[in-house]
Design a protein around this motif. Structure first.
Motif, PDB file in Angstrom:
ATOM      1  N   LEU A  55       0.796  -1.223   0.000  1.00  0.00           N
ATOM      2  CA  LEU A  55       0.000   0.000   0.000  1.00  0.00           C
ATOM      3  C   LEU A  55       0.829   1.275   0.000  1.00  0.00           C
ATOM      4  CD1 LEU A  55      -2.679  -1.046   2.664  1.00  0.00           C
ATOM      5  CD2 LEU A  55      -2.841  -1.229   0.171  1.00  0.00           C
ATOM      6  N   ASN A 110       3.793   4.427  -3.452  1.00  0.00           N
ATOM      7  CA  ASN A 110       3.922   5.857  -3.713  1.00  0.00           C
ATOM      8  C   ASN A 110       4.757   6.550  -2.637  1.00  0.00           C
ATOM      9  OD1 ASN A 110       2.394   5.598  -5.996  1.00  0.00           O
ATOM     10  ND2 ASN A 110       0.606   6.677  -5.208  1.00  0.00           N
ATOM     11  N   SER A 111       4.580   6.120  -1.397  1.00  0.00           N
ATOM     12  CA  SER A 111       5.333   6.714  -0.297  1.00  0.00           C
ATOM     13  C   SER A 111       6.828   6.449  -0.449  1.00  0.00           C
ATOM     14  CB  SER A 111       4.836   6.158   1.035  1.00  0.00           C
ATOM     15  OG  SER A 111       3.469   6.424   1.208  1.00  0.00           O
ATOM     16  N   ASP A 114      -5.623  22.936  -3.503  1.00  0.00           N
ATOM     17  CA  ASP A 114      -4.543  21.950  -3.394  1.00  0.00           C
ATOM     18  C   ASP A 114      -3.504  22.392  -2.367  1.00  0.00           C
ATOM     19  OD1 ASP A 114      -2.804  19.908  -3.771  1.00  0.00           O
ATOM     20  OD2 ASP A 114      -2.206  20.466  -5.803  1.00  0.00           O
ATOM     21  N   ALA A 156       0.117   8.944   3.053  1.00  0.00           N
ATOM     22  CA  ALA A 156      -1.056   9.409   2.325  1.00  0.00           C
ATOM     23  C   ALA A 156      -0.707   9.952   0.942  1.00  0.00           C
ATOM     24  CB  ALA A 156      -1.775  10.492   3.138  1.00  0.00           C
ATOM     25  N   VAL A 157       0.476   9.658   0.436  1.00  0.00           N
ATOM     26  CA  VAL A 157       0.881  10.153  -0.881  1.00  0.00           C
ATOM     27  C   VAL A 157       0.080   9.415  -1.957  1.00  0.00           C
ATOM     28  CG1 VAL A 157       2.786  10.373  -2.517  1.00  0.00           C
ATOM     29  CG2 VAL A 157       3.198  10.711  -0.074  1.00  0.00           C
ATOM     30  N   ASP A 158      -0.761  10.157  -2.689  1.00  0.00           N
ATOM     31  CA  ASP A 158      -1.552   9.549  -3.754  1.00  0.00           C
ATOM     32  C   ASP A 158      -0.886   9.818  -5.106  1.00  0.00           C
ATOM     33  OD1 ASP A 158      -2.038  12.227  -4.141  1.00  0.00           O
ATOM     34  OD2 ASP A 158      -4.109  12.151  -3.428  1.00  0.00           O
ATOM     35  N   ASP A 159      -1.492   9.326  -6.183  1.00  0.00           N
ATOM     36  CA  ASP A 159      -0.885   9.464  -7.506  1.00  0.00           C
ATOM     37  C   ASP A 159      -0.710  10.921  -7.932  1.00  0.00           C
ATOM     38  OD1 ASP A 159      -0.633   6.739  -7.731  1.00  0.00           O
ATOM     39  OD2 ASP A 159      -2.497   6.464  -8.854  1.00  0.00           O
ATOM     40  N   GLN A 207      -0.360  13.587  -6.092  1.00  0.00           N
ATOM     41  CA  GLN A 207       0.674  14.198  -5.271  1.00  0.00           C
ATOM     42  C   GLN A 207       2.052  13.685  -5.664  1.00  0.00           C
ATOM     43  OE1 GLN A 207       0.062  13.709  -1.086  1.00  0.00           O
ATOM     44  NE2 GLN A 207       1.581  15.237  -0.515  1.00  0.00           N
TER      45      GLN A 207
END
Length: 304
Positions: A30, A33-34, A81, A146-149, A151
């Motif tokens: 999960l 991205n982090s 943002d 919580a790093v999403d695509d 970001q």
């Protein structure tokens, strides 16, 4: 009575309550991205940190992070943002610091004036924000999990801009940082490079605030470079070590925190600090005659 209550509470918390690696494999899936974001930040932070130490501007890093925090808090309040808000705050800080002073003493005075103002604005914006408390806390201590695509894409774009600027300006920036008088005599635009570097620093700080928060930026933009300068004076080895230490701190801290109930930020800062202590120990063993507290500086002028 209070002391005994605290002691009993601490005693009741075992390592099993802090560390739990039973679902580590599933959690690892999960945080791709982090980990990518941490590697990008380590690369950028490690390189920028070398110039920060060479220019004696650690205080400016903290000041820029406070205005970046204010920008992020304003964006959070306005519902736009947060990355953009942090970026605007960092760029504004870079412009102000670059205009208000070119020498370290002038920079410190400007930072000392603007930093509490930015922090006060950020606290005001968070006080007015009525959303999730986790969003407020994340601006201060980071939220790398919580790093999403979108970001991650933003971080990658900012990283590319910073790395391109460093690729073009590294030699003159390092020269002007270590010996500004000689650099000016050889035609290097020293006064122009100061605001340019502050802009690059602002971009790096905006990245860092998104990962480790405004309060812990120094752990990635100062500590790895300071550690590298303890064990080497080579203008080529120091940047490599600084990047390595920064990447290990962020990625290693993330991997450790996956099996823990403790947030990521303490792990990142602890790993970074332990690397610094280890480098100090190595420096002491290799150079027992060197006075403690006397930092090494890369002998880059001769190589330029």
């Amino acid at each position: 009575m209070i002391a005994s209550s605290v002691a009993s509470s601490v005693a009741s918390v075992g390592w099993g309550d802090v560390f739990d690696f039973r679902d580590y494999g599933a959690l690892l899936e999960l945080v791709h991205n982090s980990l990518y974001a941490g590697a990008l930040l380590g690369l950028v932070g490690g390189l920028v940190g070398v110039l920060v130490m060479a220019r004696d501007l650690p205080f400016a890093v903290h000041g820029t992070s406070e205005l970046s925090f204010a920008g992020g808090a304003a964006a959070l309040l306005l519902g736009v943002d947060v990355v953009l808000g942090s970026l605007v705050g960092s760029v504004l800080a870079a412009v102000l610091f670059g205009v208000l002073g070119n020498r370290a003493r002038e920079h410190n005075s400007a930072v000392g004036v603007l930093m509490p103002f930015g922090l006060g604005l950020g606290v005001l914006f968070l006080a007015l924000y009525e959303g999730r408390a986790a969003n407020k806390f994340g601006l201060l201590t980071g939220q790398i999990v919580a790093v999403d695509d979108p970001q991650l894409v933003s971080l990658a774009v900012i990283s590319a801009v910073v790395l391109l600027a460093l690729l073009v300006l590294w030699r003159p920036l390092l020269f002007a940082s270590l010996d500004p008088e000689l650099a000016a005599a050889r035609g290097v635009p020293v006064r122009l490079l100061s605001p340019v570097f502050m802009l690059v620093l602002g971009l790096a700080v905006a990245m860092s605030v998104q990962v480790v928060g405004a309060l812990l930026v120094l752990a990635l933009l100062v500590t790895p470079a300071a550690a590298a300068l303890r064990v080497s004076s080579s203008p080529y080895v120091v940047p490599l070590l600084s990047v390595l230490f920064a990447v290990v701190a962020v990625v290693g801290g993330t991997l450790l925190a996956l099996g823990s109930t403790v947030p990521i930020s303490p792990y990142v800062t602890t790993v970074s600090f332990l690397l610094y202590l280890g480098c100090r120990l190595v420096a002491r063993l290799r150079r027992p005659a060197q006075r403690p507290g006397e930092p090494q500086r890369p002998r880059a002028v001769e190589a330029l």
